[in-house]
Scaffold this motif. Structure first.
Motif, PDB file in Angstrom:
ATOM      1  N   THR A 104       2.832  10.970  -2.434  1.00  0.00           N
ATOM      2  CA  THR A 104       3.281  10.582  -1.055  1.00  0.00           C
ATOM      3  C   THR A 104       4.143   9.185  -1.282  1.00  0.00           C
ATOM      4  O   THR A 104       4.397   8.321  -0.300  1.00  0.00           O
ATOM      5  CB  THR A 104       2.095   9.826  -0.207  1.00  0.00           C
ATOM      6  OG1 THR A 104       1.320   8.805  -0.701  1.00  0.00           O
ATOM      7  CG2 THR A 104       1.167  10.915  -0.045  1.00  0.00           C
ATOM      8  N   ALA A 105       4.941   9.294  -2.225  1.00  0.00           N
ATOM      9  CA  ALA A 105       5.960   8.458  -2.409  1.00  0.00           C
ATOM     10  C   ALA A 105       7.187   8.478  -1.333  1.00  0.00           C
ATOM     11  O   ALA A 105       7.992   9.528  -1.139  1.00  0.00           O
ATOM     12  CB  ALA A 105       6.719   8.642  -3.732  1.00  0.00           C
ATOM     13  N   LEU A 161      -6.043  -1.788  -4.429  1.00  0.00           N
ATOM     14  CA  LEU A 161      -4.909  -3.026  -4.731  1.00  0.00           C
ATOM     15  C   LEU A 161      -5.868  -4.322  -4.915  1.00  0.00           C
ATOM     16  O   LEU A 161      -6.796  -4.508  -4.140  1.00  0.00           O
ATOM     17  CB  LEU A 161      -4.184  -3.205  -3.680  1.00  0.00           C
ATOM     18  CG  LEU A 161      -2.952  -1.967  -3.343  1.00  0.00           C
ATOM     19  CD1 LEU A 161      -2.099  -2.333  -2.138  1.00  0.00           C
ATOM     20  CD2 LEU A 161      -2.146  -1.847  -4.633  1.00  0.00           C
ATOM     21  N   PRO A 162      -5.280  -5.146  -5.486  1.00  0.00           N
ATOM     22  CA  PRO A 162      -5.972  -6.638  -5.859  1.00  0.00           C
ATOM     23  C   PRO A 162      -5.991  -7.108  -4.541  1.00  0.00           C
ATOM     24  O   PRO A 162      -5.150  -6.923  -3.663  1.00  0.00           O
ATOM     25  CB  PRO A 162      -5.203  -7.201  -6.794  1.00  0.00           C
ATOM     26  CG  PRO A 162      -4.481  -6.082  -7.559  1.00  0.00           C
ATOM     27  CD  PRO A 162      -4.187  -5.000  -6.708  1.00  0.00           C
ATOM     28  N   PRO A 163      -6.758  -8.280  -4.233  1.00  0.00           N
ATOM     29  CA  PRO A 163      -6.682  -9.094  -3.037  1.00  0.00           C
ATOM     30  C   PRO A 163      -5.351  -9.747  -2.979  1.00  0.00           C
ATOM     31  O   PRO A 163      -4.787 -10.082  -3.898  1.00  0.00           O
ATOM     32  CB  PRO A 163      -7.826 -10.123  -3.473  1.00  0.00           C
ATOM     33  CG  PRO A 163      -8.714  -9.665  -4.408  1.00  0.00           C
ATOM     34  CD  PRO A 163      -7.776  -8.561  -5.481  1.00  0.00           C
ATOM     35  N   VAL A 164      -5.120  -9.758  -1.730  1.00  0.00           N
ATOM     36  CA  VAL A 164      -3.681 -10.311  -1.345  1.00  0.00           C
ATOM     37  C   VAL A 164      -3.419 -11.815  -2.016  1.00  0.00           C
ATOM     38  O   VAL A 164      -2.313 -11.987  -2.452  1.00  0.00           O
ATOM     39  CB  VAL A 164      -3.539 -10.506   0.100  1.00  0.00           C
ATOM     40  CG1 VAL A 164      -2.030 -11.050   0.498  1.00  0.00           C
ATOM     41  CG2 VAL A 164      -3.548  -9.226   0.807  1.00  0.00           C
ATOM     42  N   ASP A 165      -4.395 -12.402  -2.234  1.00  0.00           N
ATOM     43  CA  ASP A 165      -4.367 -13.891  -2.554  1.00  0.00           C
ATOM     44  C   ASP A 165      -4.474 -13.954  -4.456  1.00  0.00           C
ATOM     45  O   ASP A 165      -4.719 -14.980  -4.897  1.00  0.00           O
ATOM     46  CB  ASP A 165      -5.312 -14.876  -2.083  1.00  0.00           C
ATOM     47  CG  ASP A 165      -6.631 -14.604  -2.218  1.00  0.00           C
ATOM     48  OD1 ASP A 165      -7.025 -13.299  -2.436  1.00  0.00           O
ATOM     49  OD2 ASP A 165      -7.501 -15.243  -1.696  1.00  0.00           O
ATOM     50  N   ALA A 218       8.049  -3.445  -7.726  1.00  0.00           N
ATOM     51  CA  ALA A 218       7.158  -2.768  -6.646  1.00  0.00           C
ATOM     52  C   ALA A 218       5.770  -3.531  -6.964  1.00  0.00           C
ATOM     53  O   ALA A 218       5.084  -3.747  -5.881  1.00  0.00           O
ATOM     54  CB  ALA A 218       6.824  -1.239  -7.499  1.00  0.00           C
ATOM     55  N   TYR A 219       5.438  -4.059  -8.029  1.00  0.00           N
ATOM     56  CA  TYR A 219       4.239  -5.039  -8.097  1.00  0.00           C
ATOM     57  C   TYR A 219       4.257  -6.114  -7.119  1.00  0.00           C
ATOM     58  O   TYR A 219       3.343  -6.349  -6.127  1.00  0.00           O
ATOM     59  CB  TYR A 219       4.054  -5.302  -9.387  1.00  0.00           C
ATOM     60  CG  TYR A 219       2.934  -6.397  -9.537  1.00  0.00           C
ATOM     61  CD1 TYR A 219       1.590  -5.836  -9.767  1.00  0.00           C
ATOM     62  CD2 TYR A 219       2.865  -7.795  -9.648  1.00  0.00           C
ATOM     63  CE1 TYR A 219       0.356  -6.546  -9.738  1.00  0.00           C
ATOM     64  CE2 TYR A 219       1.827  -8.590  -9.471  1.00  0.00           C
ATOM     65  CZ  TYR A 219       0.461  -8.131  -9.706  1.00  0.00           C
ATOM     66  OH  TYR A 219      -0.445  -9.012  -9.771  1.00  0.00           O
ATOM     67  N   ARG A 220       5.370  -6.822  -7.013  1.00  0.00           N
ATOM     68  CA  ARG A 220       5.727  -7.999  -6.065  1.00  0.00           C
ATOM     69  C   ARG A 220       5.846  -7.638  -4.653  1.00  0.00           C
ATOM     70  O   ARG A 220       5.346  -8.373  -3.769  1.00  0.00           O
ATOM     71  CB  ARG A 220       6.705  -8.759  -6.639  1.00  0.00           C
ATOM     72  CG  ARG A 220       6.483  -9.317  -7.875  1.00  0.00           C
ATOM     73  CD  ARG A 220       8.075 -10.017  -8.357  1.00  0.00           C
ATOM     74  NE  ARG A 220       7.685 -10.721  -9.688  1.00  0.00           N
ATOM     75  CZ  ARG A 220       8.400 -11.556 -10.409  1.00  0.00           C
ATOM     76  NH1 ARG A 220       9.821 -11.401 -10.119  1.00  0.00           N
ATOM     77  NH2 ARG A 220       8.225 -12.037 -11.413  1.00  0.00           N
ATOM     78  N   CYS A 221       5.924  -6.326  -4.221  1.00  0.00           N
ATOM     79  CA  CYS A 221       5.918  -5.678  -2.874  1.00  0.00           C
ATOM     80  C   CYS A 221       4.526  -5.249  -2.592  1.00  0.00           C
ATOM     81  O   CYS A 221       4.651  -4.786  -1.380  1.00  0.00           O
ATOM     82  CB  CYS A 221       6.949  -4.639  -2.782  1.00  0.00           C
ATOM     83  SG  CYS A 221       8.652  -5.381  -2.875  1.00  0.00           S
ATOM     84  N   GLY A 222       3.472  -5.276  -3.466  1.00  0.00           N
ATOM     85  CA  GLY A 222       2.360  -4.837  -3.329  1.00  0.00           C
ATOM     86  C   GLY A 222       2.154  -3.225  -3.186  1.00  0.00           C
ATOM     87  O   GLY A 222       1.436  -2.703  -2.168  1.00  0.00           O
ATOM     88  N   LEU A 223       3.181  -2.831  -3.781  1.00  0.00           N
ATOM     89  CA  LEU A 223       3.340  -1.138  -3.889  1.00  0.00           C
ATOM     90  C   LEU A 223       2.515  -0.570  -4.837  1.00  0.00           C
ATOM     91  O   LEU A 223       2.219  -0.985  -5.994  1.00  0.00           O
ATOM     92  CB  LEU A 223       4.788  -0.647  -3.720  1.00  0.00           C
ATOM     93  CG  LEU A 223       5.842  -1.234  -2.954  1.00  0.00           C
ATOM     94  CD1 LEU A 223       7.098  -1.019  -3.299  1.00  0.00           C
ATOM     95  CD2 LEU A 223       5.277  -1.010  -1.508  1.00  0.00           C
ATOM     96  N   TYR A 224       2.227   0.679  -4.817  1.00  0.00           N
ATOM     97  CA  TYR A 224       1.674   1.488  -5.777  1.00  0.00           C
ATOM     98  C   TYR A 224       2.926   2.035  -6.587  1.00  0.00           C
ATOM     99  O   TYR A 224       3.816   2.651  -6.009  1.00  0.00           O
ATOM    100  CB  TYR A 224       0.825   2.883  -5.350  1.00  0.00           C
ATOM    101  CG  TYR A 224      -0.715   2.441  -4.945  1.00  0.00           C
ATOM    102  CD1 TYR A 224      -1.781   2.212  -5.910  1.00  0.00           C
ATOM    103  CD2 TYR A 224      -0.939   2.140  -3.778  1.00  0.00           C
ATOM    104  CE1 TYR A 224      -2.893   1.766  -5.668  1.00  0.00           C
ATOM    105  CE2 TYR A 224      -2.366   2.028  -3.374  1.00  0.00           C
ATOM    106  CZ  TYR A 224      -3.280   1.561  -4.260  1.00  0.00           C
ATOM    107  OH  TYR A 224      -4.418   1.144  -3.979  1.00  0.00           O
ATOM    108  N   PHE A 225       3.045   2.017  -7.933  1.00  0.00           N
ATOM    109  CA  PHE A 225       4.277   2.533  -8.561  1.00  0.00           C
ATOM    110  C   PHE A 225       3.753   3.610  -9.463  1.00  0.00           C
ATOM    111  O   PHE A 225       2.772   3.600 -10.331  1.00  0.00           O
ATOM    112  CB  PHE A 225       4.631   1.243  -9.449  1.00  0.00           C
ATOM    113  CG  PHE A 225       5.833   1.690 -10.428  1.00  0.00           C
ATOM    114  CD1 PHE A 225       7.202   1.695  -9.836  1.00  0.00           C
ATOM    115  CD2 PHE A 225       5.852   2.235 -11.670  1.00  0.00           C
ATOM    116  CE1 PHE A 225       8.245   2.195 -10.721  1.00  0.00           C
ATOM    117  CE2 PHE A 225       6.684   2.604 -12.348  1.00  0.00           C
ATOM    118  CZ  PHE A 225       7.915   2.534 -11.915  1.00  0.00           C
ATOM    119  N   GLY A 265       0.784  -1.214  -0.014  1.00  0.00           N
ATOM    120  CA  GLY A 265       0.030  -0.032   0.160  1.00  0.00           C
ATOM    121  C   GLY A 265       0.517   1.163  -0.142  1.00  0.00           C
ATOM    122  O   GLY A 265       0.141   2.235  -0.138  1.00  0.00           O
ATOM    123  N   ASP A 266       2.207   1.232   0.341  1.00  0.00           N
ATOM    124  CA  ASP A 266       2.983   2.387   0.138  1.00  0.00           C
ATOM    125  C   ASP A 266       3.145   2.843  -1.200  1.00  0.00           C
ATOM    126  O   ASP A 266       2.870   1.943  -2.269  1.00  0.00           O
ATOM    127  CB  ASP A 266       4.257   2.091   0.862  1.00  0.00           C
ATOM    128  CG  ASP A 266       4.353   2.106   2.320  1.00  0.00           C
ATOM    129  OD1 ASP A 266       3.325   2.665   2.706  1.00  0.00           O
ATOM    130  OD2 ASP A 266       5.151   1.403   3.091  1.00  0.00           O
TER     131      ASP A 266
END
Length: 518
Positions: free
Chosen positions: A97-98, A183-187, A70-77, A50-51
């Protein structure tokens, strides 16, 4: 989390080429390993799902690797245009807010100015990271990554989760706005959402796909297909900057199957010597799509006559509210249309929010797509959302009785002259019909009697520059014959060039400052 495509191909065909750029070839195995290492660095910076991470990177493999990390860390890029001035870049960094900014030695002058500019603007960045050979005192605020990446663990991080792109609008009429979605679901498993839609829309699945990317990857229209091809197992052939002759050479030499263009590129291609155009042979080239800006019918017809019926026009935007497409055969039967809806359902609404029937012009809304919001801009999001919950890119258009959409202009660009709606695009089309007009743009300017009047900015062709008074006279005669009185430009200003983005969009907000010819 699985990364279908990229990770799968890296496992069973690691030597397959993922990217061709300036003579260098990056394999899927190399792309996978570098993305994993960069993901570890982002985690080491303290970034969690979410960062936000922003990147100032030139076209090349590092940009694609950073997006995947960034995608694999769950971040907004958020990619940032390398053509912006430091204060403009600082605005996007602050607005997004990077917490981390990734740059490259290839952007040295701009990148190294940013820490001080951000400090002065009160924009807090926790980590400045540099790729490439970034050395010297000017890089003192940056952490150079290459030595660290050379020895870092290249296995996937243990807590992978899907992230998302947060791209900014081009800011043609105001400050750019960040387009944010949940963000997409965690799973979530399988293809990333930004890749799945593109692969389906342009039929780019599989290793046989060889895609020519002609635009800067910091634009949504360029970044999404490049990422989609690496998710789908194909090869991206990437240009650092557009050159018409080089583009033809790449299509031929690399056996390109798919390509993307903007109308100004078509103009440059058609301006090549006739012998070069006649010699062009590209039997593998089966789909060339274009969008981002209106394409003159004469230009489009010329391209179809040259390349055959492989052109596909699309209408979409960074906001992703919907998509229309129209192939060459359809367009020849419906010239000027941007097609029928491929994603979402089109509704044309009047100023009061009422739905209009076919043939009547109003604001174009889409229903049925995933809703977006402008990051930190709830008021602007509301302006683009109808009472029904439908959303718009801000364009004015009409539908015919077969569902084909015709765009008239952007609502923000519309001129209200004497209480009548005047669409700059209609005037621009008429101006481009005049021999000797190479480019043009129309904006509204204050007028004591009418409220606003259209003013035209015209770029003469090289041959017309020898007799500018004659060109003015020809323009004046043509618009008076072609357009109603209310649409006649109050003033025609000749200029050396128009301010356009890399995707060919006219930057109307800059027109009053264009260099004029005497």
């Amino acid at each position: 989390m699985q990364n279908a495509g990229l990770r799968d191909v890296a496992r069973y065909a690691p030597e397959r080429i993922a990217l061709v750029h300036e003579g260098q070839r990056l394999t899927y195995g190399e792309l996978e390993r570098r993305a994993n290492r960069l993901a570890r660095k982002l985690r080491a910076c303290g970034l969690r799902r979410g960062d936000h991470v922003a990147a100032l990177l030139p076209n090349g493999g590092d940009l694609l690797c950073t997006v995947w990390a960034a995608y694999r860390c769950g971040l907004y890029f958020t990619p940032i245009a390398t053509t912006l001035a430091p204060p403009e870049v600082a605005y996007i960094i602050g607005n997004s807010t990077a917490r981390v900014v990734v740059s490259h030695a290839g952007c040295a002058g701009l990148a190294t100015a940013l820490p001080k500019v951000c400090d002065a603007a009160g924009v807090a960045v926790e980590h400045w990271l540099a790729l490439g050979t970034a050395s010297g005192p000017e890089w003192a605020r940056f952490t150079a990554l290459e030595a660290w990446l050379a020895s870092a663990d290249d296995s996937p991080i243990s807590d992978e989760a899907p992230g998302a792109l947060m791209l900014y609008t081009s800011g043609t009429t105001g400050a750019p706005k960040g387009v944010r979605r949940p963000l997409p679901p965690v799973d979530h498993t399988g293809l990333p959402l930004f890749a799945r839609d593109v692969l389906e829309l342009f039929d780019m699945h599989g290793e046989a796909v060889r895609y020519l990317s002609t635009q800067p990857l910091y634009h949504a229209a360029a970044l999404r297909p490049a990422l989609a091809v690496t998710a789908g197992g194909g090869t991206v052939v990437l240009m650092s900057r557009f050159d018409a002759s080089q583009a033809l050479e790449l299509i031929e030499r690399e056996a390109i199957t798919h390509s993307q263009w903007v109308p100004t590129m078509f103009q440059r291609l058609l301006a090549l010597p006739a012998e070069r155009r006649d010699a062009f042979r590209a039997p593998a080239h089966r789909l060339a799509w274009h969008g981002a800006a209106p394409c003159l019918p004469s230009i489009k017809r010329a391209m179809i006559e040259w390349w055959g019926p492989i052109l596909l026009e699309y209408y979409a935007g960074t906001e992703g509210v919907g998509v229309t497409t129209i192939d060459s055969v359809e367009w020849l039967a419906h010239p000027g249309s941007v097609g029928r809806a491929r994603r979402g359902v089109i509704h044309i609404l009047d100023e009061a929010g009422g739905e209009l029937p076919p043939g009547q012009a109003g604001r174009v809304y889409f229903a049925g797509a995933t809703a977006f919001s402008y990051h930190g801009e709830s008021g602007k999001t509301a302006q683009r959302t109808s009472e029904q919950g439908w959303q718009t890119l801000g364009d004015i258009g009409r539908l015919d009785d077969q569902g084909y959409l015709y765009l008239l202009d952007r609502a923000d660009d519309m001129i209200i002259s004497g209480g009548v709606n005047v669409y700059p695009q209609e005037i621009e089309v008429a101006l481009m019909e005049v021999p000797g007009v190479a480019d043009c743009g129309v904006i509204g300017q204050p007028d004591a009697n009418f409220g606003e009047r259209p003013h035209a900015y015209v770029v003469p062709s090289d041959t017309a520059r020898g007799d500018l008074p004659a060109l003015r006279a020809a323009i004046d005669a043509h618009v008076r014959d072609r357009l109603g009185r209310i649409k006649w430009p109050a003033e025609i200003k000749l200029c050396a060039q128009l301010p356009r983005s890399e995707t060919g969009k006219l930057l109307r907000k800059n027109l009053p400052f264009t260099e004029l010819l005497r």
